[in-house]
Structure formats: structure tokens, C-alpha cells
Write a protein that holds these residues in place. Structure first.
Motif, short mmCIF file in Angstrom:
data_model
loop_
_atom_site.label_atom_id
_atom_site.label_comp_id
_atom_site.label_asym_id
_atom_site.label_seq_id
_atom_site.Cartn_x
_atom_site.Cartn_y
_atom_site.Cartn_z
N ALA A 43 53.67 53.07 46.09
CA ALA A 43 53.86 51.64 46.40
C ALA A 43 52.52 51.01 46.79
CB ALA A 43 54.87 51.47 47.54
N ALA A 44 51.72 51.74 47.57
CA ALA A 44 50.40 51.22 47.97
C ALA A 44 49.50 51.07 46.75
CB ALA A 44 49.77 52.15 48.99
N GLU A 45 49.57 52.07 45.87
CA GLU A 45 48.75 52.04 44.65
C GLU A 45 49.16 50.86 43.77
OE1 GLU A 45 47.87 56.06 42.82
OE2 GLU A 45 49.06 55.13 41.24
N PHE A 46 50.49 50.64 43.68
CA PHE A 46 51.00 49.53 42.88
C PHE A 46 50.44 48.19 43.39
CE2 PHE A 46 54.07 46.16 42.07
CZ PHE A 46 54.20 46.25 40.69
N ARG A 47 50.52 48.01 44.71
CA ARG A 47 50.04 46.74 45.30
C ARG A 47 48.54 46.57 45.08
NH1 ARG A 47 53.86 48.14 49.60
NH2 ARG A 47 52.18 49.39 50.45
N ALA A 48 47.80 47.67 45.27
CA ALA A 48 46.34 47.59 45.10
C ALA A 48 45.98 47.25 43.66
CB ALA A 48 45.70 48.91 45.52
N ARG A 49 46.71 47.88 42.71
CA ARG A 49 46.42 47.62 41.29
C ARG A 49 46.74 46.18 40.92
NH1 ARG A 49 47.24 52.95 37.73
NH2 ARG A 49 47.08 51.40 36.07
N LEU A 50 47.84 45.67 41.51
CA LEU A 50 48.22 44.28 41.21
C LEU A 50 47.13 43.32 41.69
CD1 LEU A 50 51.80 42.90 41.91
CD2 LEU A 50 49.80 41.46 41.78
N GLU A 51 46.62 43.60 42.88
CA GLU A 51 45.59 42.73 43.45
C GLU A 51 44.30 42.79 42.62
OE1 GLU A 51 43.69 42.49 47.80
OE2 GLU A 51 45.85 42.83 47.75
N THR A 52 43.89 43.99 42.25
CA THR A 52 42.70 44.15 41.41
C THR A 52 42.91 43.48 40.06
OG1 THR A 52 42.41 46.30 42.43
CG2 THR A 52 41.08 45.87 40.50
N ALA A 53 44.11 43.64 39.50
CA ALA A 53 44.41 43.05 38.20
C ALA A 53 44.26 41.53 38.27
CB ALA A 53 45.82 43.43 37.75
N GLN A 54 44.75 40.93 39.37
CA GLN A 54 44.65 39.47 39.48
C GLN A 54 43.19 39.03 39.60
OE1 GLN A 54 47.57 38.12 42.48
NE2 GLN A 54 48.79 37.45 40.73
N ASP A 55 42.39 39.80 40.35
CA ASP A 55 40.96 39.47 40.44
C ASP A 55 40.31 39.57 39.07
OD1 ASP A 55 41.18 39.15 43.12
OD2 ASP A 55 40.28 41.07 43.68
N ASP A 56 40.62 40.64 38.36
CA ASP A 56 39.97 40.88 37.06
C ASP A 56 40.40 39.84 36.02
OD1 ASP A 56 38.74 42.99 38.24
OD2 ASP A 56 39.93 44.55 37.26
N LEU A 57 41.71 39.55 35.97
CA LEU A 57 42.14 38.56 34.97
C LEU A 57 41.65 37.17 35.34
CD1 LEU A 57 44.85 36.49 35.43
CD2 LEU A 57 45.96 38.69 35.69
N GLY A 58 41.49 36.94 36.64
CA GLY A 58 40.96 35.66 37.10
C GLY A 58 39.56 35.42 36.53
N ARG A 59 38.75 36.48 36.54
CA ARG A 59 37.39 36.33 36.01
C ARG A 59 37.41 36.11 34.50
NH1 ARG A 59 35.82 39.12 40.62
NH2 ARG A 59 36.63 41.13 39.89
N VAL A 60 38.34 36.77 33.80
CA VAL A 60 38.45 36.56 32.35
C VAL A 60 38.86 35.10 32.07
CG1 VAL A 60 39.66 37.26 30.24
CG2 VAL A 60 39.07 38.99 31.96
N GLY A 61 39.88 34.65 32.79
CA GLY A 61 40.37 33.28 32.59
C GLY A 61 39.30 32.26 32.94
N ALA A 62 38.53 32.56 33.99
CA ALA A 62 37.49 31.62 34.44
C ALA A 62 36.44 31.41 33.35
CB ALA A 62 36.83 32.14 35.71
N ASN A 63 36.18 32.43 32.55
CA ASN A 63 35.18 32.30 31.48
C ASN A 63 35.57 31.23 30.46
OD1 ASN A 63 33.53 34.25 32.51
ND2 ASN A 63 34.45 35.91 31.32
N ARG A 64 36.88 30.97 30.33
CA ARG A 64 37.33 29.95 29.38
C ARG A 64 37.11 28.54 29.91
NH1 ARG A 64 40.86 31.67 25.19
NH2 ARG A 64 41.11 29.43 24.89
N LEU A 65 37.02 28.42 31.24
CA LEU A 65 36.95 27.09 31.86
C LEU A 65 35.50 26.65 32.04
CD1 LEU A 65 39.69 27.71 34.60
CD2 LEU A 65 39.99 26.61 32.37
N ARG A 66 35.21 25.39 31.68
CA ARG A 66 33.85 24.87 31.86
C ARG A 66 33.83 23.88 33.01
NH1 ARG A 66 34.47 22.73 26.01
NH2 ARG A 66 36.36 22.36 27.19
N ASP A 67 32.64 23.71 33.53
CA ASP A 67 32.45 22.74 34.61
C ASP A 67 32.93 21.36 34.14
OD1 ASP A 67 31.60 21.79 37.08
OD2 ASP A 67 29.62 21.25 36.30
N GLY A 68 33.76 20.72 34.94
CA GLY A 68 34.24 19.38 34.59
C GLY A 68 35.55 19.37 33.81
N ASP A 69 36.09 20.56 33.49
CA ASP A 69 37.34 20.62 32.71
C ASP A 69 38.56 20.16 33.50
OD1 ASP A 69 36.28 21.48 30.36
OD2 ASP A 69 37.01 23.54 30.48
#
Ligand code: RUB
Length: 316
Positions: free
Chosen positions: A98-124
Motif C-alpha cells: 500500500a505504501a509503495e502504491f501511494r509512493a508510485r502514484l505520487e511520483t507518477a503525478q510528478d513525472d507526468l506533470g513535467r511531460v504535460g508541462a512541456n506542451r504548455l508555453r508561456d502565455g497559453d
């Protein structure tokens, strides 16, 4: 037999059912917590007894809401690892998984956040529907990169999860305009990306998300506005690989009509589907912690991630 279930399992199930705990990722975290509590606080005297209780707890949690696949995926993750020949072993493995699941979910959100952020430009300007923590992770990462963003936030009838999105985007310093759902098309000309989450993604790349997502995707496509789905691999539905369909939750009419309105209107049928299906051809990209995928290719990722076979760990 639910007699041996811990009060916390009932509380978590109740909170999911009433939507006090809502959104696919939050539902998954609460599910992992509930299974962990069952393992820790159980009075079971043998390993088979505890394993049976965990399966019962999982089935009970699964009966709350049918659509978000993060719920069965959380059960799959914890139950497949919570094994052992003694109560102690099962308990330790349940707590650790359960702890591993929660930790992976949190890391996954950080990692996908950075991927998604690459699509967004300043001023969008983005347009959102409902409230998705995966979407918020993308915006947060973009803001951390120093990008200034604006958002057109759809209210999202009938539960108005758009209000949560509006508040959280404001907290990130995003300039927010709240609109009623039916105004979406009018504002699409000002929008650079439609950014939505997912409750389930099927093997053909169809995305199941809050009702209204598919209509938004169709009008966005007509306008040429990219539609990006922010969704960790927790949202991939392994059952769809063998032809199963995602069940769309139908909710109470009381969310749509007040009692007094119902009396005035009289004998009509009210339908209240909570989700809808957006076909892959309306989606430009699915942003996961493993990178960005065209919807048609998520099946490759699913084959890699869900090689475990069709038996479900909560079945007796
Ligand atoms: C929530 C919803 C969200 C997804 C993704 O519906 O449709 O877009 O669950 O959320 P409801 P997240 O309010 O009916 O639960 O990215 O946080 O997992």
C-alpha cells in the motif's frame, strides 16, 4: 461476509460512494489506505482468514462506484502483493505494498506533470472540464517552470467540480475564468489546449472521463484546438484488453432536479450519466508518467504493464 471488515473500510467506501472522496487518483489512494487498515487491524488468526478478509474488503470497495479503473487497479496492486503463509507476513506485505502504491502514484503525478508541462508555453490558455489532479500536476509543473497561464474552467454540471479546479488553479497563480458548460464552444477560439483527466482508458485508446468530455473534444477538434488527456498509467484499464467495456456510472436524479422542480415538471425520465467515452480520433495525446502517447498506441504500454494475466485477486 462483511462482518470482519474494519470501520475504516466502511468509512472509505461510504466516502467514495457519496463523492466526499472523488476523482480517480484520490479514490485509488483511499482504497489502498482501506486495504492497509484492514490488514493492520484485523483479528484474523490465520493467513487464509486474513487473505479472505482482504478480498472481501476489495469487493466491498469495488461496489461503490463502477467507472474509475484506478479503484480495481489499486486493489490489484495491493492484493497481488499482500501474500504470505502467516498473518504477520500478509500484514507486512499489505502495508508495504500500500505504501509503495501511494509512493508510485505520487511520483507518477510528478513525472507526468513535467511531460504535460512541456506542451504548455508561456502565455497559453487552457480549458478544463471537471477536476483532475493529473491535470493540476501538469499546470503546477508549468508554473514551476515560470510559465504564466490562463484557464477557462468549465463549471461541470451537475456536481460543479469546476469550482474545485478554479480554486486550485487560482492557488497556483493561474488567471481563471469560470464558464457554464454550454459556453465552452464560444471560448474555444481563445484556448490553446483542452486539458482533461481520465477515469479509465481502454485498449483502443478511448478515454472515459466526466460526462461532457466527449462533446468538448468534438468541438475542440472542429476548432483545431489540441485535446490532451493527462492520465497516469493507473488509468489504463487492463480488462478492456480482453474485450470488456468500461461501465458508465448512472447517478441519482436528485443531482439534476430539485424535489420541487420535479413536482412542477411532472412525469419525465431524468438520466444522469457521470461519465462518457471520447473516441481516440478526437484525442491528440495521452500524457502519462511514461511519456506522451498517441491514444492508438496505449495498447502497447498496456501489454507491457499488465502481463499478469486475467484472474482478479479479489475473486475467491
Ligand atoms: C472525476 C473525473 C476526473 C478523473 C481524473 O469524476 O472525471 O477527471 O477522475 O481525476 P468524479 P484525477 O468527480 O465523478 O469522481 O486526475 O484526479 O485522477
Amino acid at each position: 461476509d462483511r462482518g470482519a471488515l474494519q470501520p475504516r473500510v466502511h468509512d472509505v467506501a461510504g466516502a467514495i460512494e457519496t463523492m466526499e472522496t472523488r476523482g480517480a487518483a484520490n479514490i485509488a489512494t483511499a482504497t489502498a489506505d482501506a486495504l492497509e487498515t484492514q490488514a493492520v487491524e484485523s483479528d484474523a488468526e490465520t493467513a487464509p482468514e486474513l487473505l479472505a478478509e482482504l478480498r472481501t474488503a476489495a469487493r466491498f470497495l469495488l461496489s461503490t462506484r463502477p467507472t474509475a479503473v484506478s479503484l480495481p487497479n489499486a486493489c490489484r496492486y495491493v492484493l497481488r502483493r499482500a501474500t504470505g503463509d502467516t498473518v504477520e507476513a500478509v500484514r507486512t506485505n499489505a502495508v508495504e505494498s500500500a505504501a509503495e502504491f501511494r509512493a508510485r502514484l505520487e511520483t507518477a503525478q510528478d513525472d507526468l506533470g513535467r511531460v504535460g508541462a512541456n506542451r504548455l508555453r508561456d502565455g497559453d490558455t487552457i480549458m478544463t472540464h471537471c477536476h483532475s489532479t493529473d491535470v493540476l500536476a501538469c499546470v503546477e509543473a508549468a508554473v514551476e517552470d515560470g510559465k504564466q497561464l490562463s484557464a477557462i474552467v468549465k463549471e461541470t454540471r451537475p456536481r460543479q467540480q469546476g469550482h474545485i479546479t478554479a480554486r486550485e488553479l487560482r492557488e497556483l497563480g493561474v488567471d481563471v475564468t469560470l464558464v457554464v458548460d454550454s459556453a465552452a464552444r464560444r471560448y474555444l477560439d481563445d484556448v490553446d489546449h483542452v486539458l482533461v483527466g481520465a477515469d479509465a482508458i481502454a485498449a483502443d485508446g478511448s478515454v472515459v472521463n466526466k460526462v461532457g468530455t466527449s462533446g468538448l473534444a468534438v468541438v475542440a477538434r472542429e476548432r483545431g484546438t489540441p485535446i490532451v488527456v493527462a492520465a497516469g498509467t493507473l488509468k489504463l484499464d487492463p480488462a478492456t484488453m480482453t474485450g470488456n467495456a468500461v461501465e458508465i456510472e448512472m447517478r441519482e436524479e436528485s443531482e439534476v432536479l430539485e424535489e420541487t422542480d420535479r413536482e412542477t415538471i411532472g412525469d419525465v425520465t431524468v438520466e444522469n450519466p457521470a461519465f462518457d467515452v471520447t473516441p481516440p480520433r478526437y484525442i491528440d495525446a495521452i500524457v502519462t508518467e511514461r511519456g506522451q502517447f498517441p491514444p492508438e498506441s496505449v495498447v502497447t504500454l498496456m501489454r507491457e504493464l499488465f502481463g499478469e494475466g486475467p484472474t482478479e485477486p479479489w475473486q475467491e
